[in-house]
Design an enzyme around this catalytic site. Structure first.
Site, PDB file in Angstrom:
ATOM      1  N   HIS A  85      -3.819  -5.497   1.044  1.00 47.66           N
ATOM      2  CA  HIS A  85      -3.567  -5.862   2.440  1.00 47.66           C
ATOM      3  C   HIS A  85      -4.030  -7.295   2.683  1.00 47.66           C
ATOM      4  O   HIS A  85      -4.987  -7.766   2.066  1.00 47.66           O
ATOM      5  CB  HIS A  85      -4.333  -4.937   3.391  1.00 47.66           C
ATOM      6  CG  HIS A  85      -3.854  -3.528   3.387  1.00 47.66           C
ATOM      7  ND1 HIS A  85      -2.644  -3.153   3.904  1.00 47.66           N
ATOM      8  CD2 HIS A  85      -4.439  -2.386   2.915  1.00 47.66           C
ATOM      9  CE1 HIS A  85      -2.491  -1.842   3.768  1.00 47.66           C
ATOM     10  NE2 HIS A  85      -3.565  -1.362   3.174  1.00 47.66           N
ATOM     11  N   CYS A 134       0.829  -1.202   0.000  1.00 48.74           N
ATOM     12  CA  CYS A 134       0.000   0.000   0.000  1.00 48.74           C
ATOM     13  C   CYS A 134       0.871   1.262   0.000  1.00 48.74           C
ATOM     14  O   CYS A 134       1.529   1.552  -0.991  1.00 48.74           O
ATOM     15  CB  CYS A 134      -0.979  -0.020   1.167  1.00 48.74           C
ATOM     16  SG  CYS A 134      -2.380   1.099   0.939  1.00 48.74           S
TER      17      CYS A 134
END
Length: 499
Positions: free
Chosen positions: A438, A332
């Site tokens: 994630h 991310c």
């Protein structure tokens, strides 16, 4: 109506989240439909539901304990700190905007209807709702318009269990002082005290418990022993953010996770922590990279600020040197930092642009719209140490501002994976693997495959372990948690409190 019980604490990080998770598991084991609930959560670890809404990671963990699908109704208000004095405010899974602490304090009372609507949605199907408080109910400067501790308990008429952390010292003062600072009507709601994280012979507490019960007029209903469990933590106070040291003689693979100032979703590395022979260190000194076999740059709530930190602290130079011969993973915000440029034309974080680490020929432009989605895909034909993941399926979730695009360059990455809308979700460039997903290593035995390959490349092995399925491992940890709490908590008394 659902029956309800609430867990509050004498301070942050006393173990409220895990105790709520334990109660959810115990009630599930006893045949009840259970829902966790936290009206307001401040945390940098979050989760995205199947319908693309965001809630605190702790409530997602508690839902797993309860054996139910995580829902935004379990956490209607989520605050994600963006700096030392402000947070991003998320209501019903959607971003409302960034607010200073003072502005939010004035705004939050308007959210009572959202809290009650969410709670009533859970009441439609749950037999029991287990509510978690936040911080302490004795923060007398914040008690006006409280919506998360005694204010929440009053809204739904919940009995309260008050938890103190003996491992941090002063547990009797914690519990008694909290009771003394409550209003008489609030004290009436406290039906039991719990001493958490105890080490040693519990009989040594007997005299103190007798005096505590005599002075506080509330029974101690449990003393929970300090227990090492691999379960997702709520926030940056988590103990795992210190160096996660294991027996050095048994350490086969060393993973260094950069401890970013605005780190978020650090639970992405939990699957690696669960494997014997693997040491996971959250590091703050660039020199600690030298002994690592893998470096992970985790998510960030402020990519530009943390990218600047990497540069000014010397981490960027250390990572680039490491990358020449060993693997680096960016997740991310960490993925965005790997690119050539991060641009913030709308001032989503702090405005302007900043050169990235130039490990991947990619530009990221931050936008005012947060992208949230659950993602299901498979690894394409990766190479190098990551080849062991090729063809394997994964399920995870994305929470990020901004879109990344590959720069026009003679050195286009060999692996670029996109979602159905054409947005980049994963890139491999040499020894770098970057992804927006994630929880990508939570799937099956992906983490085990990767660290086994790292060990093999050193001419070592992970003690002939069988492949570890992380989802099964988590379920086992939830059962261990429930067993410890059930054994050391007066569950007959707890059931008697349910209204």
């Amino acid at each position: 109506m659902s029956k309800v019980i609430m867990v509050q604490g004498t301070m942050s990080n006393v173990g409220k989240s895990l105790l709520v998770g334990a109660l959810c598991r115990i009630f599930k084991q006893d045949g009840y439909k259970v829902a966790p609930f936290k009206s307001q959560n401040m945390a940098l670890n979050s989760f995205v539901t199947k319908d693309g809404l965001e809630l605190g990671r702790a409530q997602a963990m508690q839902a797993e304990c309860a054996g139910v699908e995580p829902s935004v109704y379990m956490n209607p208000i989520l605050l994600k700190p963006t700096n030392d004095v402000g947070s991003q405010v998320i209501v019903n899974g959607e971003v409302v905007g960034n607010m200073s602490a003072r502005d939010y304090f004035a705004y939050k009372k308007s959210l009572v209807n959202d809290i009650l609507k969410a709670y009533k949605k859970l009441e439609e199907w749950a037999d029991i709702i287990v509510i978690e408080g936040a911080g302490s109910p004795a923060e007398i400067n914040l008690k006006k318009d409280d919506i998360v501790n005694m204010g929440m308990a009053e809204l739904v008429d919940a009995p309260v269990l008050l938890v103190g952390d003996i491992d941090r010292g002063g547990v009797f003062a914690q519990l008694l002082g909290t009771i003394e600072l409550l209003e008489p009507s609030e004290r009436e709601r406290v039906k039991g005290l719990i001493i958490n994280k105890f080490r040693g012979d519990k009989t040594l507490l007997d005299s103190g418990i007798e005096m505590l019960e005599s002075m506080g007029k509330v029974p101690v209903v449990g003393t929970i022993p300090y227990t090492q469990l691999m379960i997702d933590d709520e926030d940056s106070l988590s103990e795992r953010l210190g160096n996660h040291i294991k027996d050095e003689a048994k350490c086969i693979v060393n993973i260094a996770v950069i401890r970013l100032p605005r780190i978020s979703n650090f639970t992405d590395v939990a699957p690696f922590e669960s494997i014997k022979g693997v040491k996971v260190n959250f590091i703050t000194n660039p020199r600690e990279i030298e002994d690592a076999d893998l470096v992970i740059i985790p998510g960030s709530k402020n990519t530009l600020s943390d990218l600047r930190y990497l540069r000014e602290s010397g981490f960027e130079a250390a990572i680039k040197k490491f990358y020449a011969t060993k693997p680096v993973i960016g997740i991310c915000g960490g993925f965005q930092m790997m690119g050539n440029l991060v641009s913030d034309p709308l001032g989503v974080e702090e405005g302007g642009s900043l050169r990235g680490m130039e490990l991947i020929p990619m530009t990221t432009t931050l936008s005012g719209q947060k992208y949230r989605s659950q993602t299901e895909d498979c690894f394409e034909d990766l190479f190098g140490v990551f080849e062991v993941l090729s063809g394997e399926e994964f399920i995870g979730y994305e929470i990020h501002n901004g879109i990344s695009s590959i720069d026009a360059s003679a050195n286009i990455p060999e692996v670029i994976e996109r979602d159905d809308e054409g947005n980049i979700i994963l890139v491999q460039q040499g020894n770098c693997l970057g992804t927006y997903v994630h929880g990508i290593f939570d799937n099956e035995d992906l983490a085990f495959r990767l660290v086994s390959e790292l060990a093999n490349r050193k001419g070592l092995s992970l003690d002939n372990q069988s492949a570890l399925n992380y989802q099964e491992f988590k379920e086992g940890e939830y059962d261990k948690l429930a067993k410890v709490v059930r054994t050391n908590l007066d569950m007959d008394y707890i059931y008697g409190l349910l209204k």
